[in-house]
Scaffold this motif. Structure first.
Motif, PDB file in Angstrom:
ATOM      1  N   SER A   1       0.849  -1.185   0.000  1.00  9.12           N
ATOM      2  CA  SER A   1       0.000   0.000   0.000  1.00  9.12           C
ATOM      3  C   SER A   1       0.890   1.241   0.000  1.00  9.12           C
ATOM      4  O   SER A   1       2.067   1.184   0.374  1.00  9.12           O
ATOM      5  CB  SER A   1      -0.902   0.010   1.235  1.00  9.12           C
ATOM      6  N   LYS A   2       0.334   2.358  -0.417  1.00  5.53           N
ATOM      7  CA  LYS A   2       1.095   3.606  -0.445  1.00  5.53           C
ATOM      8  C   LYS A   2       1.599   3.963   0.946  1.00  5.53           C
ATOM      9  O   LYS A   2       2.742   4.417   1.114  1.00  5.53           O
ATOM     10  CB  LYS A   2       0.216   4.732  -0.999  1.00  5.53           C
ATOM     11  N   GLU A   3       0.758   3.731   1.945  1.00  5.76           N
ATOM     12  CA  GLU A   3       1.136   4.052   3.323  1.00  5.76           C
ATOM     13  C   GLU A   3       2.296   3.183   3.796  1.00  5.76           C
ATOM     14  O   GLU A   3       3.260   3.683   4.389  1.00  5.76           O
ATOM     15  CB  GLU A   3      -0.066   3.856   4.242  1.00  5.76           C
ATOM     16  N   LEU A   4       2.222   1.876   3.532  1.00  9.38           N
ATOM     17  CA  LEU A   4       3.273   0.969   3.974  1.00  9.38           C
ATOM     18  C   LEU A   4       4.569   1.227   3.213  1.00  9.38           C
ATOM     19  O   LEU A   4       5.666   1.167   3.788  1.00  9.38           O
ATOM     20  CB  LEU A   4       2.832  -0.482   3.782  1.00  9.38           C
ATOM     21  N   LYS A   5       4.456   1.525   1.937  1.00 10.57           N
ATOM     22  CA  LYS A   5       5.641   1.851   1.143  1.00 10.57           C
ATOM     23  C   LYS A   5       6.346   3.074   1.721  1.00 10.57           C
ATOM     24  O   LYS A   5       7.578   3.106   1.825  1.00 10.57           O
ATOM     25  CB  LYS A   5       5.230   2.107  -0.312  1.00 10.57           C
ATOM     26  N   ASN A   6       5.576   4.070   2.116  1.00  8.28           N
ATOM     27  CA  ASN A   6       6.150   5.286   2.691  1.00  8.28           C
ATOM     28  C   ASN A   6       6.798   4.997   4.047  1.00  8.28           C
ATOM     29  O   ASN A   6       7.864   5.542   4.368  1.00  8.28           O
ATOM     30  CB  ASN A   6       5.064   6.345   2.845  1.00  8.28           C
ATOM     31  N   GLU A   7       6.169   4.128   4.837  1.00  9.22           N
ATOM     32  CA  GLU A   7       6.743   3.748   6.131  1.00  9.22           C
ATOM     33  C   GLU A   7       8.088   3.055   5.943  1.00  9.22           C
ATOM     34  O   GLU A   7       9.057   3.340   6.661  1.00  9.22           O
ATOM     35  CB  GLU A   7       5.785   2.818   6.877  1.00  9.22           C
ATOM     36  N   LEU A   8       8.144   2.137   4.988  1.00 13.04           N
ATOM     37  CA  LEU A   8       9.390   1.425   4.724  1.00 13.04           C
ATOM     38  C   LEU A   8      10.469   2.382   4.225  1.00 13.04           C
ATOM     39  O   LEU A   8      11.630   2.293   4.629  1.00 13.04           O
ATOM     40  CB  LEU A   8       9.153   0.316   3.695  1.00 13.04           C
ATOM     41  N   LEU A   9      10.095   3.295   3.347  1.00 13.71           N
ATOM     42  CA  LEU A   9      11.037   4.273   2.810  1.00 13.71           C
ATOM     43  C   LEU A   9      11.701   5.060   3.933  1.00 13.71           C
ATOM     44  O   LEU A   9      12.936   5.175   3.995  1.00 13.71           O
ATOM     45  CB  LEU A   9      10.311   5.216   1.851  1.00 13.71           C
ATOM     46  N   HIS A  10      10.898   5.600   4.833  1.00  9.53           N
ATOM     47  CA  HIS A  10      11.443   6.414   5.916  1.00  9.53           C
ATOM     48  C   HIS A  10      12.209   5.564   6.933  1.00  9.53           C
ATOM     49  O   HIS A  10      13.246   6.003   7.455  1.00  9.53           O
ATOM     50  CB  HIS A  10      10.318   7.191   6.608  1.00  9.53           C
ATOM     51  N   SER A  11      11.726   4.361   7.199  1.00 12.44           N
ATOM     52  CA  SER A  11      12.420   3.494   8.159  1.00 12.44           C
ATOM     53  C   SER A  11      13.788   3.078   7.635  1.00 12.44           C
ATOM     54  O   SER A  11      14.769   3.045   8.389  1.00 12.44           O
ATOM     55  CB  SER A  11      11.576   2.253   8.455  1.00 12.44           C
ATOM     56  N   ILE A  12      13.861   2.753   6.348  1.00 12.61           N
ATOM     57  CA  ILE A  12      15.141   2.367   5.750  1.00 12.61           C
ATOM     58  C   ILE A  12      16.105   3.549   5.759  1.00 12.61           C
ATOM     59  O   ILE A  12      17.284   3.409   6.103  1.00 12.61           O
ATOM     60  CB  ILE A  12      14.930   1.847   4.312  1.00 12.61           C
ATOM     61  N   ALA A  13      15.612   4.735   5.392  1.00  9.65           N
ATOM     62  CA  ALA A  13      16.458   5.931   5.388  1.00  9.65           C
ATOM     63  C   ALA A  13      16.979   6.238   6.791  1.00  9.65           C
ATOM     64  O   ALA A  13      18.150   6.591   6.975  1.00  9.65           O
ATOM     65  CB  ALA A  13      15.678   7.122   4.838  1.00  9.65           C
ATOM     66  N   GLU A  14      16.121   6.088   7.786  1.00  7.25           N
ATOM     67  CA  GLU A  14      16.540   6.341   9.168  1.00  7.25           C
ATOM     68  C   GLU A  14      17.580   5.325   9.624  1.00  7.25           C
ATOM     69  O   GLU A  14      18.553   5.678  10.303  1.00  7.25           O
ATOM     70  CB  GLU A  14      15.319   6.309  10.090  1.00  7.25           C
ATOM     71  N   ARG A  15      17.378   4.055   9.244  1.00  5.48           N
ATOM     72  CA  ARG A  15      18.336   3.015   9.647  1.00  5.48           C
ATOM     73  C   ARG A  15      19.697   3.244   8.976  1.00  5.48           C
ATOM     74  O   ARG A  15      20.742   3.111   9.624  1.00  5.48           O
ATOM     75  CB  ARG A  15      17.784   1.640   9.267  1.00  5.48           C
ATOM     76  N   ILE A  16      19.694   3.583   7.698  1.00  3.35           N
ATOM     77  CA  ILE A  16      20.945   3.850   6.988  1.00  3.35           C
ATOM     78  C   ILE A  16      21.664   5.044   7.610  1.00  3.35           C
ATOM     79  O   ILE A  16      22.881   5.016   7.843  1.00  3.35           O
ATOM     80  CB  ILE A  16      20.675   4.113   5.490  1.00  3.35           C
ATOM     81  N   THR A  17      20.910   6.102   7.890  1.00  2.00           N
ATOM     82  CA  THR A  17      21.507   7.310   8.466  1.00  2.00           C
ATOM     83  C   THR A  17      22.073   7.036   9.848  1.00  2.00           C
ATOM     84  O   THR A  17      23.131   7.564  10.221  1.00  2.00           O
ATOM     85  CB  THR A  17      20.463   8.441   8.541  1.00  2.00           C
ATOM     86  N   SER A  18      21.389   6.198  10.607  1.00  3.87           N
ATOM     87  CA  SER A  18      21.882   5.834  11.934  1.00  3.87           C
ATOM     88  C   SER A  18      23.217   5.103  11.841  1.00  3.87           C
ATOM     89  O   SER A  18      24.155   5.387  12.603  1.00  3.87           O
ATOM     90  CB  SER A  18      20.846   4.961  12.649  1.00  3.87           C
ATOM     91  N   ARG A  19      23.316   4.175  10.885  1.00  2.00           N
ATOM     92  CA  ARG A  19      24.581   3.462  10.691  1.00  2.00           C
ATOM     93  C   ARG A  19      25.669   4.409  10.181  1.00  2.00           C
ATOM     94  O   ARG A  19      26.841   4.285  10.549  1.00  2.00           O
ATOM     95  CB  ARG A  19      24.386   2.306   9.709  1.00  2.00           C
ATOM     96  N   TYR A  20      25.274   5.348   9.335  1.00  2.00           N
ATOM     97  CA  TYR A  20      26.207   6.354   8.821  1.00  2.00           C
ATOM     98  C   TYR A  20      26.797   7.142   9.992  1.00  2.00           C
ATOM     99  O   TYR A  20      28.020   7.351  10.078  1.00  2.00           O
ATOM    100  CB  TYR A  20      25.458   7.284   7.865  1.00  2.00           C
ATOM    101  N   HIS A  21      25.931   7.574  10.902  1.00  2.00           N
ATOM    102  CA  HIS A  21      26.388   8.340  12.060  1.00  2.00           C
ATOM    103  C   HIS A  21      27.320   7.508  12.936  1.00  2.00           C
ATOM    104  O   HIS A  21      28.360   7.997  13.401  1.00  2.00           O
ATOM    105  CB  HIS A  21      25.189   8.820  12.875  1.00  2.00           C
TER     106      HIS A  21
END
Length: 346
Positions: free
Chosen positions: A235-255
């Motif tokens: 769903s559009k909502e779940l796709k958006n949730e995954l997008l932001h969660s993945i970006a946050e996880r990547i950024t956390s590892r980057y930090h």
């Protein structure tokens, strides 16, 4: 039908219905239904053979051709058992997916080799099953087949079904986390190039003027994931949730990784400084000239600052505002010069 035949009848039906589902669940792999199954109206939105088998088995339990009121309690119990077996398959599959690669089980090895994108099918099917079973299916059972029962019995049946059905939703956060973890770990492979920054700018007067090449590749796994045809089942909502969660996880590892690089550079620089100062004191030399130089840590932070600005611009392409991510704000505070600390802009 005589009383003594009812037990035999249900036993045969039990073997037929449960056996069909067990046969499907014996495969640890995520297996797509055949095209012939996809064309059947009642199954058009299911994607997996295992999910298809569950819904078929549940519907068979309460079909006009199979169900008899005398065995209503047994068919109710069988329905709950079918849901439990499907739930166990989900759990076992997730465990296998997260198992050590040295697992000797061939089923586990096959499951491990499956891409995390295949979990999209599972998430889609679980969502569909929950909606279908708690809606039309449950009303069919209650209204058409158990209408002769008391309201108290109907309420117990309803609650029993809903509890079993809702237990399936417990796997959705786990599936989501597996997907986020899998995609973000692909980006970590590119982030490992951060370790080479220290060697590049140690003991050299060269200053960074542009971002590192690895930055352009960090979010490539995310783009590949979003471009995958399987994402259409989200769903559009779940796709958006995954997008932001993945970006946050990547950024956390980057930090985390950038912090390790900067902290190691500072410790190394501090140790070298003490050694040099000791040598200079013994030689009676002044350290003024050395203190005026740009330190290795400063040069590393300068490069990382260029890198995270480019990374922030790349996040914006996906519609994500970097400043809204806690880990990015921490990353900015770690490497930004003093006159840029107050506001995130690039």
């Amino acid at each position: 039908m005589r009383q003594w035949n009812i037990g035999v009848y249900f036993s045969l039906r039990f073997q037929e219905i449960a056996g069909a589902l067990d046969s499907s669940l014996a495969d640890a792999n995520i297996t797509l239904v055949e095209d012939s199954h996809r064309n059947r109206d009642c199954q058009v939105t299911l994607t997996l053979k295992q999910s298809f088998a569950l819904l078929e088995s549940l519907r068979t339990c309460w079909s006009e051709e199979v169900f008899i009121f005398t065995c209503s309690d047994k068919f109710f119990r069988l329905s709950l058992q079918l849901l439990s077996r499907y739930s166990t398959w989900l759990s076992s599959h997730l465990v296998a997916k997260n198992a050590c690669s040295s697992d000797s089980s061939s089923n586990s090895e096959r499951a491990i080799n499956k891409p995390v994108e295949d979990f999209i099918y599972v998430m889609h099917d679980v969502g569909f099953l929950v909606a279908e079973l708690s809606g039309d299916y449950l009303e069919h059972v209650l209204c058409r087949l158990l209408e002769s029962c008391s309201s108290e019995v109907l309420d117990l049946v309803r609650r029993g079904f809903l509890q079993a059905i809702r237990s399936l939703t417990d796997y959705l956060p786990i599936l989501k986390d597996r997907m986020v973890e899998g995609i973000s770990e692909r980006s970590v492979e590119d982030l490992k190039q951060l370790k080479g920054i220290s060697a590049t700018y140690r003991m050299t007067s060269k200053l960074p003027v542009r971002h590192s090449p690895y930055v352009s590749a960090i979010l490539r796994p995310l783009k590949t994931f979003l471009d995958d045809e399987r994402v259409a089942y989200l769903s559009k909502e779940l796709k958006n949730e995954l997008l932001h969660s993945i970006a946050e996880r990547i950024t956390s590892r980057y930090h985390e990784m950038a912090s390790d690089v900067v902290n190691l550079a500072r410790k190394t620089e501090s140790s070298l400084l003490r050694l040099r100062q000791g040598a200079q004191r013994r030689a009676g030399a002044s350290s003024d000239a050395m203190d005026s130089n740009i330190s290795d840590t400063d040069k590393i932070c300068m490069l990382l600052f260029l890198d995270i600005q480019e990374y922030g611009r790349n996040l914006a392409i996906f519609g994500i505002q970097a400043s809204h991510i806690t880990a990015f704000r921490s990353l900015w505070q770690l490497v930004a010069p003093e006159d840029r600390q107050a506001q995130i802009s690039f």
